[in-house]
Design an enzyme around this catalytic site. Sequence first.
Site, mmCIF file in Angstrom:
data_model
loop_
_atom_site.group_PDB
_atom_site.id
_atom_site.type_symbol
_atom_site.label_atom_id
_atom_site.label_comp_id
_atom_site.label_asym_id
_atom_site.label_seq_id
_atom_site.Cartn_x
_atom_site.Cartn_y
_atom_site.Cartn_z
ATOM 1 N N ALA A 1 0.830 -1.197 0.000
ATOM 2 C CA ALA A 1 0.000 0.000 0.000
ATOM 3 C C ALA A 1 0.869 1.253 0.000
ATOM 4 O O ALA A 1 0.655 2.177 -0.801
ATOM 5 C CB ALA A 1 -0.927 -0.001 1.200
ATOM 6 N N ARG B 1 3.564 1.165 -3.317
ATOM 7 C CA ARG B 1 3.118 1.125 -4.705
ATOM 8 C C ARG B 1 1.751 1.749 -4.946
ATOM 9 O O ARG B 1 1.551 2.408 -5.958
ATOM 10 C CB ARG B 1 3.085 -0.340 -5.180
ATOM 11 C CG ARG B 1 4.358 -1.060 -4.822
ATOM 12 C CD ARG B 1 4.951 -1.975 -5.840
ATOM 13 N NE ARG B 1 4.870 -1.600 -7.208
ATOM 14 C CZ ARG B 1 4.870 -2.494 -8.214
ATOM 15 N NH1 ARG B 1 4.879 -3.780 -7.930
ATOM 16 N NH2 ARG B 1 4.835 -2.107 -9.466
ATOM 17 N N SER C 1 -4.889 2.411 10.440
ATOM 18 C CA SER C 1 -4.012 1.406 11.027
ATOM 19 C C SER C 1 -4.466 1.195 12.463
ATOM 20 O O SER C 1 -5.002 2.113 13.091
ATOM 21 C CB SER C 1 -2.554 1.857 11.005
ATOM 22 O OG SER C 1 -1.731 0.988 11.770
ATOM 23 N N LEU D 1 -4.959 -5.909 3.428
ATOM 24 C CA LEU D 1 -4.744 -6.687 4.651
ATOM 25 C C LEU D 1 -4.357 -8.124 4.313
ATOM 26 O O LEU D 1 -4.477 -8.552 3.160
ATOM 27 C CB LEU D 1 -6.025 -6.678 5.487
ATOM 28 C CG LEU D 1 -6.522 -5.305 5.966
ATOM 29 C CD1 LEU D 1 -7.912 -5.434 6.582
ATOM 30 C CD2 LEU D 1 -5.545 -4.694 6.957
ATOM 31 N N LYS E 1 -5.176 -9.059 -4.025
ATOM 32 C CA LYS E 1 -5.353 -10.499 -4.244
ATOM 33 C C LYS E 1 -4.810 -11.280 -3.037
ATOM 34 O O LYS E 1 -3.890 -10.799 -2.340
ATOM 35 C CB LYS E 1 -4.676 -10.924 -5.552
ATOM 36 C CG LYS E 1 -3.180 -10.564 -5.639
ATOM 37 C CD LYS E 1 -2.335 -11.551 -4.875
ATOM 38 C CE LYS E 1 -0.996 -10.995 -4.491
ATOM 39 N NZ LYS E 1 -0.325 -11.771 -3.437
ATOM 40 N N TYR F 1 14.402 -15.851 -7.486
ATOM 41 C CA TYR F 1 13.256 -15.129 -8.057
ATOM 42 C C TYR F 1 12.972 -15.581 -9.485
ATOM 43 O O TYR F 1 13.873 -15.732 -10.303
ATOM 44 C CB TYR F 1 13.537 -13.630 -8.043
ATOM 45 C CG TYR F 1 12.400 -12.800 -8.606
ATOM 46 C CD1 TYR F 1 11.300 -12.484 -7.818
ATOM 47 C CD2 TYR F 1 12.428 -12.353 -9.919
ATOM 48 C CE1 TYR F 1 10.247 -11.735 -8.327
ATOM 49 C CE2 TYR F 1 11.388 -11.595 -10.442
ATOM 50 C CZ TYR F 1 10.301 -11.295 -9.636
ATOM 51 O OH TYR F 1 9.266 -10.570 -10.143
ATOM 52 N N THR G 1 5.566 -8.803 -12.204
ATOM 53 C CA THR G 1 5.943 -7.595 -11.464
ATOM 54 C C THR G 1 6.999 -6.776 -12.209
ATOM 55 O O THR G 1 8.047 -6.437 -11.644
ATOM 56 C CB THR G 1 6.468 -7.957 -10.061
ATOM 57 O OG1 THR G 1 7.579 -8.867 -10.205
ATOM 58 C CG2 THR G 1 5.392 -8.600 -9.212
#
Length: 344
Positions: free
Chosen positions: A21, A24, A42, A79, A102, A239, A259
């Site tokens: 959050a 990005r 929060s 979350l 997601k 990765y 990504t």
Amino acid sequence: MPEHRQQRALRMGVIGTANIAMRRIMPVLAAHDQVDLVAVASRDKARAERVGAAFGCHGVGDYAELVERDDLDAIYIPLPPAMHHEWALRALRSGKHVLVEKPMSDTYEKTLELMSTASELGLVLAENFMFLHHSQHTAVRAMLDEAVGELRLFSGSFAVPPLAPESFRYQPALGGGALLDVGVYPLRAAQLYLAGELDVLGACLRVDEATGVDVAGSVLLCDERGVTAQLDFGFEHSYRSTYALWGDRGRVSVRRAFTPPEQLKPVVRIEQQDVVTERSLPEDNQVYNAMDAFVRAALTGTGPLTDTSVIHRQALLVDRVRRAATLVGDPKTRPSDVLAEDPA
């Protein structure tokens, strides 16, 4: 920047100060000319106030207080997966459009309830798969007839090195595990190219006995034409973020599928007989595109995010993978011991 039919801004709030959050999503929302970023919540009020000050919005020390605000049109929820259902449902029932990171929720049944509630209330409910909004995938689809021909096999992988031990991804109660965090990406990508409802021919999830979550997995899918998809994912790898399409004319591979940085010009590799070519595609900002698509859907009721059938297909496929999976590790965590019937 695209123009919207309505000129007023979408008043948005954010529940949670997760890394995605702050790093990005909120920078894009704060800069978007059709968004008024109103508040962030929060459970640590001081943290909420610090984050709010950084993005020019209110900091709220309670999720429920943010959901109930009457100066919001929409809410973004980053979350942990097990918390998505509760807060998305509360947001919808308070009359807000909802964008959920997601996966939409941690179970098929919870996702169905969210979809039903959004439909009844005439609200937008969207699942934030940002990679779908990168132009490289449209470019690859345009290459299929010429470069791939009749599709025979889709393969996809998304894996990352081990994460911080305190991450929610290692906590079963918060919806942790590799399937819900990284496995959902190749599952969703396979649905871009395979047809109809997909059968799960086999699956394996490796469960870490110390944490009780799956940390790696593989899945074999098949569509009604006999086209197969071989998918791999996990938290204990070097990765990798790629997919490939193999047909009777050639093979096309996408190297940074899920990504890609916004400054990257993605390279697509095309292999045909004795000829190998690489095409550099235009750079694109999938984060901005994803947020813009949600804003357009919420303000105008148009665009691809208004079609919730894709949410249903994804949730059903994830559920089928869990039921079909052979678990290697702690047998107490086997989903099929708890989930007895296919919901289809």
